[in-house]
Design an enzyme around this catalytic site. Structure first.
Site, short mmCIF file in Angstrom:
data_model
loop_
_atom_site.label_atom_id
_atom_site.label_comp_id
_atom_site.label_asym_id
_atom_site.label_seq_id
_atom_site.Cartn_x
_atom_site.Cartn_y
_atom_site.Cartn_z
N ASP A 159 39.06 17.39 -34.38
CA ASP A 159 39.71 19.15 -33.23
C ASP A 159 40.86 18.67 -33.00
OD1 ASP A 159 37.31 21.61 -34.23
OD2 ASP A 159 36.30 19.17 -33.16
N HIS A 187 32.58 22.50 -30.06
CA HIS A 187 33.01 22.50 -31.67
C HIS A 187 32.61 23.93 -32.64
CE1 HIS A 187 34.42 20.80 -35.04
NE2 HIS A 187 32.99 21.06 -35.84
P1 NAX Z 1 26.60 16.52 -46.55
O1 NAX Z 1 25.21 17.71 -46.27
O2 NAX Z 1 27.46 15.89 -47.05
O3 NAX Z 1 26.20 15.50 -45.88
C1 NAX Z 1 24.07 15.57 -44.71
C2 NAX Z 1 23.54 14.13 -45.20
O4 NAX Z 1 22.74 14.30 -43.53
C3 NAX Z 1 22.60 13.89 -46.17
O5 NAX Z 1 22.57 13.25 -46.80
C4 NAX Z 1 21.37 14.43 -46.12
O6 NAX Z 1 20.30 13.72 -46.46
C5 NAX Z 1 21.03 13.80 -44.47
N1 NAX Z 1 20.22 14.36 -43.98
C6 NAX Z 1 20.05 15.30 -43.36
N2 NAX Z 1 19.01 15.85 -42.34
C7 NAX Z 1 18.72 14.32 -42.32
C8 NAX Z 1 17.41 13.89 -40.62
N3 NAX Z 1 16.88 14.59 -40.42
N4 NAX Z 1 17.98 12.41 -41.22
C9 NAX Z 1 19.08 12.04 -41.55
N5 NAX Z 1 19.92 12.43 -42.67
C10 NAX Z 1 19.34 13.37 -42.87
O7 NAX Z 1 27.04 16.55 -44.73
P2 NAX Z 1 28.23 16.11 -44.31
O8 NAX Z 1 29.74 17.13 -44.95
O9 NAX Z 1 28.47 14.81 -44.13
O10 NAX Z 1 28.79 16.98 -43.40
C11 NAX Z 1 27.69 16.49 -42.22
C12 NAX Z 1 27.14 17.29 -40.68
O11 NAX Z 1 28.59 16.92 -40.04
C13 NAX Z 1 27.37 18.43 -40.78
O12 NAX Z 1 26.40 18.75 -39.91
C14 NAX Z 1 29.15 19.15 -40.25
O13 NAX Z 1 28.93 20.50 -40.48
C15 NAX Z 1 28.99 18.16 -39.59
N6 NAX Z 1 30.87 17.91 -39.37
C16 NAX Z 1 30.88 17.72 -38.00
C17 NAX Z 1 32.71 18.12 -37.51
C18 NAX Z 1 33.26 17.55 -35.87
O14 NAX Z 1 33.71 18.15 -35.72
N7 NAX Z 1 31.64 17.71 -35.41
C19 NAX Z 1 33.59 18.23 -38.71
C20 NAX Z 1 33.13 17.85 -39.97
C21 NAX Z 1 31.64 18.00 -40.45
O15 NAX Z 1 31.63 19.40 -40.48
#
Ligand code: NAX
Length: 325
Positions: A159, A187
C-alpha cells in the site's frame, strides 16, 4: 560471507511465494553476502507444485542458496528459522462472510504462531502477508507467548509503495524524492494513505496537489488498487506484493534510509490513541533490527477521523476472532 540464515515461506507454491522465493535466493532481501536456506511450506495438495518450485530454484544455481526444504509440516518448516514470511492463507470464496474468512484463517495462523513459538530461532522476524493480514498477524502473535510481540508484523508496504507511485505520477517526481509518507491502519479499504507530513524535494506535498485530488482521487485509488490490478490482470498482485515483502524485511533488518520512515503493521502500544495490542500500520523507523513508531506528528481533524475509522474496523476484526487470541 555471513553465516547462513533460514527463511521460511508459507504458501510458497502460490503466486506471491513463487515470486518472492527467487528474489530472496538472489540476495534481494538480505544482501548478496548472505547465504540462505529456504524452508518452503505448503498444504499437502500443493506439495507437487512446490516440488516444481524447488526444481526451478535449484536450476538457477543461485550462489547464495545453500539448501531448499519443502514440507507441509509447519514444525519442520519453521525449525530454527530466522525469518518467516507467512503468505499462505485461505482465499475468500463466493458467499463467504468476512467473519467466516477471519475464522478460517485464524485456524491457520494460530497453529503457525504456536509452531514459531516452539521451533523458530529465538530472534525470528515474522511478516504476515496472507489476508486479512493485520488480524492474522495478531492471531499468530497471540499464540507465540515466548516470542516478543515486536517480532511480529503485517504487510502494509505494498500500500505504501502504491501510494508513492500515485503521488510520483501526479507530481512528476521520482518515488525516491518523496519522504515521510504513511499508510495508516488496516490493509483494507479503510486504510489511510496520508501525505500530510510528506515532502517532495523539500516542498510540502500538500502544496503541490489539490485537496480535492488528494481526498477524492488519491486516497480511493490507493485503497482500491488491489481490485484494479485484479480487473486488469485477472489475478491479484503477486510480483509487486513479493517486492513489497522484500522491501519490508530489508528495512526491518538494515534500517529505514536516513530520516525517512515507512509503513508497517506492528502491535500498537497506544501511540496516536490507537488501542493497545492491535496490529496497526504506523509511520515506522527501523534501526538495528528494531522498529519504532515515529512520534509527535501533528494530526488534523481529517487525519484523526481517518485513523479512527480504520482502527474501528480492526477492533471489529479482533472481536470476531477473540476466541483464537
Ligand atoms: P495464491 O492462492 O496464489 O497462493 C496461496 C498459497 O497458499 C497456495 O499455494 C495455497 O496452497 C497456500 N496455502 C493455503 N493455506 C496454507 C497453509 N495453511 N499453509 C501453507 N500454505 C497454504 O495466493 P497469493 O496471490 O500468493 O496471495 C497469498 C495471500 O496474500 C492471500 O491471502 C492474499 O489475499 C494476500 N495478499 C496480501 C497483500 C498484502 O499487502 N498484505 C497483498 C497481496 C495479496 O493480496
Amino acid at each position: 560471507m555471513k553465516p547462513t540464515v533460514r527463511i521460511a515461506v508459507t504458501g510458497a507454491a502460490g503466486n506471491i511465494g513463487y515470486a518472492a522465493a527467487f528474489r530472496i535466493s538472489a540476495g534481494g532481501m538480505l544482501g548478496t553476502d548472505q547465504p540462505v536456506i529456504l524452508q518452503l511450506i505448503e498444504i499437502e495438495p500443493a506439495l507437487q507444485a512446490l516440488k516444481g518450485v524447488e526444481m526451478e530454484l535449484l536450476d538457477c544455481a543461485f550462489p547464495l542458496l545453500e539448501n531448499v526444504i519443502t514440507t507441509s509440516d509447519i514444525e519442520t518448516g519453521f525449525k530454527d528459522t530466522d525469518y518467516a514470511l507467512l503468505v499462505g492463507a485461505k482465499p475468500r470464496t463466493k458467499g463467504m462472510e468476512r467473519s467466516d474468512l477471519l475464522g478460517d484463517n485464524g485456524k491457520i495462523f494460530g497453529p503457525q504462531g504456536r509452531a514459531l513459538n516452539n521451533h523458530a530461532s529465538r530472534g525470528v522476524k515474522v511478516l504476515v502477508i496472507g489476508n486479512p493480514a493485520n488480524t492474522n498477524a495478531l492471531i499468530a502473535m497471540n499464540n507465540a507467548p515466548d516470542l516478543s510481540p515486536s517480532q511480529f508484523s503485517s504487510m502494509m508496504r505494498l500500500d505504501h509503495n502504491r501510494a508513492l507511485n500515485q503521488l510520483s505520477l501526479k507530481t512528476r517526481s521520482r518515488t525516491t524524492e518523496i519522504k515521510h509518507l504513511t499508510v495508516w491502519g488496516n490493509h483494507s479499504l479503510t486504510q489511510y494513505p496520508d501525505i500530510s507530513h510528506c515532502s517532495i524535494n523539500g516542498k510540502d506535498a500538500t502544496s503541490l496537489v489539490e485537496t480535492s485530488w488528494y481526498r477524492e482521487q488519491f486516497i480511493p485509488s490507493v485503497q482500491k488498487r488491489g481490485a484494479e490490478i485484479i480487473n486488469a490482470r485477472g489475478a491479484s498482485s503477486a510480483a509487486s506484493a513479493a517486492s513489497a515483502a522484500i522491501d519490508h524485511m530489508r528495512d526491518w533488518v538494515f534500517g529505514t534510509p536516513g530520516k525517512d520512515w515507512t509503513s508497517m503493521g506492528i502491535p500498537s502500544t497506544g501511540d496516536y490513541g490507537i488501542s493497545e495490542g492491535l496490529m496497526y500500520s504506523f509511520p515506522v523507523r527501523c534501526r538495528n533490527g528494531r522498529c519504532e513508531v515515529v512520534q509527535g506528528l501533528h494530526m488534523d481533524d481529517f487525519s484523526i477521523d481517518m485513523i479512527q475509522a480504520t482502527e474501528k474496523e480492526l477492533l471489529e476484526e479482533r472481536d470476531a476472532v477473540k476466541a483464537l487470541l
